[in-house]
Scaffold this active site. Structure first.
Site, PDB file in Angstrom:
ATOM      1  N   ARG A 188      37.015  42.706  41.152  1.00  0.00           N
ATOM      2  CA  ARG A 188      37.851  43.917  41.146  1.00  0.00           C
ATOM      3  C   ARG A 188      37.134  45.156  40.607  1.00  0.00           C
ATOM      4  NH1 ARG A 188      43.448  42.036  38.529  1.00  0.00           N
ATOM      5  NH2 ARG A 188      44.146  44.061  39.278  1.00  0.00           N
ATOM      6  N   HIS A 238      30.617  39.721  45.708  1.00  0.00           N
ATOM      7  CA  HIS A 238      30.945  40.700  44.660  1.00  0.00           C
ATOM      8  C   HIS A 238      29.930  40.704  43.520  1.00  0.00           C
ATOM      9  CE1 HIS A 238      34.691  41.293  46.761  1.00  0.00           C
ATOM     10  NE2 HIS A 238      34.931  40.009  46.682  1.00  0.00           N
ATOM     11  N   PRO A 261      38.494  38.332  30.652  1.00  0.00           N
ATOM     12  CA  PRO A 261      38.084  37.715  29.402  1.00  0.00           C
ATOM     13  C   PRO A 261      38.546  38.493  28.189  1.00  0.00           C
ATOM     14  CG  PRO A 261      36.204  38.620  30.602  1.00  0.00           C
ATOM     15  CD  PRO A 261      37.406  39.133  31.237  1.00  0.00           C
ATOM     16  N   GLU A 262      38.995  37.780  27.191  1.00  0.00           N
ATOM     17  CA  GLU A 262      39.355  38.374  25.912  1.00  0.00           C
ATOM     18  C   GLU A 262      38.281  37.947  24.904  1.00  0.00           C
ATOM     19  OE1 GLU A 262      43.497  37.722  24.935  1.00  0.00           O
ATOM     20  OE2 GLU A 262      43.976  37.316  27.018  1.00  0.00           O
ATOM     21  N   ARG A 295      52.463  52.630  12.084  1.00  0.00           N
ATOM     22  CA  ARG A 295      52.769  52.774  13.509  1.00  0.00           C
ATOM     23  C   ARG A 295      54.167  52.319  13.870  1.00  0.00           C
ATOM     24  NH1 ARG A 295      49.263  53.404  17.261  1.00  0.00           N
ATOM     25  NH2 ARG A 295      47.084  53.236  16.748  1.00  0.00           N
TER      26      ARG A 295
END
Length: 290
Positions: free
Chosen positions: A113, A94, A2-3, A152
């Site tokens: 995971r 899980h 998820p973002e 940057r």
DNA sequence: CTTACGGCCTGGGTGC
DNA sequence: TGCACCCAGGCCGTAA
């Protein structure tokens, strides 16, 4: 997985059910993604849940406990899911944390995971984690965004993915925003023109806002707190579309690796000079030799 | 301080 | 069928 838009959707769902509830007990499965499992187990029971907030991709569940104002911080990693259920409902594989709530329901954390993270952050201890996060991409002003980019030399895609730079952008929405802004993922941040920076700032906001409206993107297994899939995957213009025609010009979408992640772009709409590509390579090799 | 890269886990899909 | 390999919404620690 998820973002920002997916986490925002989940947080909005949790806000409808969690505040005011009290945690009765905690049951743990595998705990290698929890900072201090014992603290979680011992401190949480008895806590009353306050506000539920999103900070970047973190979910902060504020707890009301005597003087201290601890939080339960949860990061879903790639495959994390947080959902409420009735105790009788089958427990998905899980599932590693189950919080029993005082309304008879359970809050369950499932993560195949285990790239996620969970911690009971006493008070300002959570500052160690959250304090390092950059600005929210929906809140940063153009002036601040432009100024940060200018400092940057990293590839723009790597920067957007860096949570210390901006909190919340992930692989999908970064590619989508760069396509909309017509910027190649390997461009150096400091070399973007004023107009490019402006387009990127606007695209980022547009893509995220639209995705939140459609409750995120469901690629394989993302579901919100109510178990519903999102709808933004139907709006993807580049992500996962290698070899398919660009929606703007028909050129075949290409995939390259940037910052270790698959990156989809249109080689016609999102140009980069050979010089700029060679520049980053030379920098890497020179450093490797030293 | 910055940037690059391997590693952490499990499972699904593909090709031989 | 079996097996090797690639891929996946993310980030962390380490090295240069």
């Amino acid at each position: 997985m998820p973002e920002l838009p997916e986490v925002e959707t989940i947080v909005r769902g949790l806000r409808a059910v969690l505040p005011g509830r009290r945690v009765l007990s905690v049951r743990l499965g595998k705990t290698d993604f929890i900072d201090d499992p014992a603290a979680l187990e011992h401190e949480l029971p008895g806590c009353r849940i306050g506000a539920v907030e999103r900070l970047g991709k973190f979910i902060a569940v504020r707890l009301e406990k005597q003087e201290t104002r601890p939080s339960l911080l949860i990061h879903l990693g790639m495959t994390g899911q947080l959902a409420t259920a009735r105790p009788g409902e089958p427990i998905p594989p899980h599932t590693h944390v189950i919080f029993a709530l005082d309304d008879g329901r359970e809050l369950r954390y499932t993560d195949t995971r285990r790239f996620g993270r969970m911690l009971f952050a006493a008070d300002s201890a959570g500052r160690d984690v959250l304090g390092k996060l950059g600005d929210d991409p929906l809140e940063i002003t153009f002036a601040a965004f432009r100024a940060s980019l200018a400092r940057r030399r990293a590839m723009v895609k790597a920067l957007l993915l860096d949570q210390h730079f901006l909190r919340g952008m992930g692989n999908i929405y970064t590619d989508e925003a760069l396509w909309r802004a017509r910027i190649h993922p390997k461009r150096h941040a400091a070399r973007l023109t004023l107009d490019e920076a402006r387009r990127l700032h606007a695209s980022m906001r547009k893509v995220l806002a639209d995705a939140i409206r459609l409750r995120g993107s469901s690629i394989s297994d993302y579901l919100d707190a109510a178990g519903q899939p999102g709808g933004y995957q139907r709006r993807h213009r580049v992500y996962g579309r290698e070899g398919k025609p660009c929606f703007r010009c028909g050129t075949k979408i290409r995939r390259v690796i940037v910052a270790g992640r698959s990156s989809y772009f249109c080689p016609h709409c999102q140009r980069i000079s050979r010089l700029e590509i060679r520049d980053s390579k030379r920098g890497t090799r020179a450093r490797a030799l030293r």
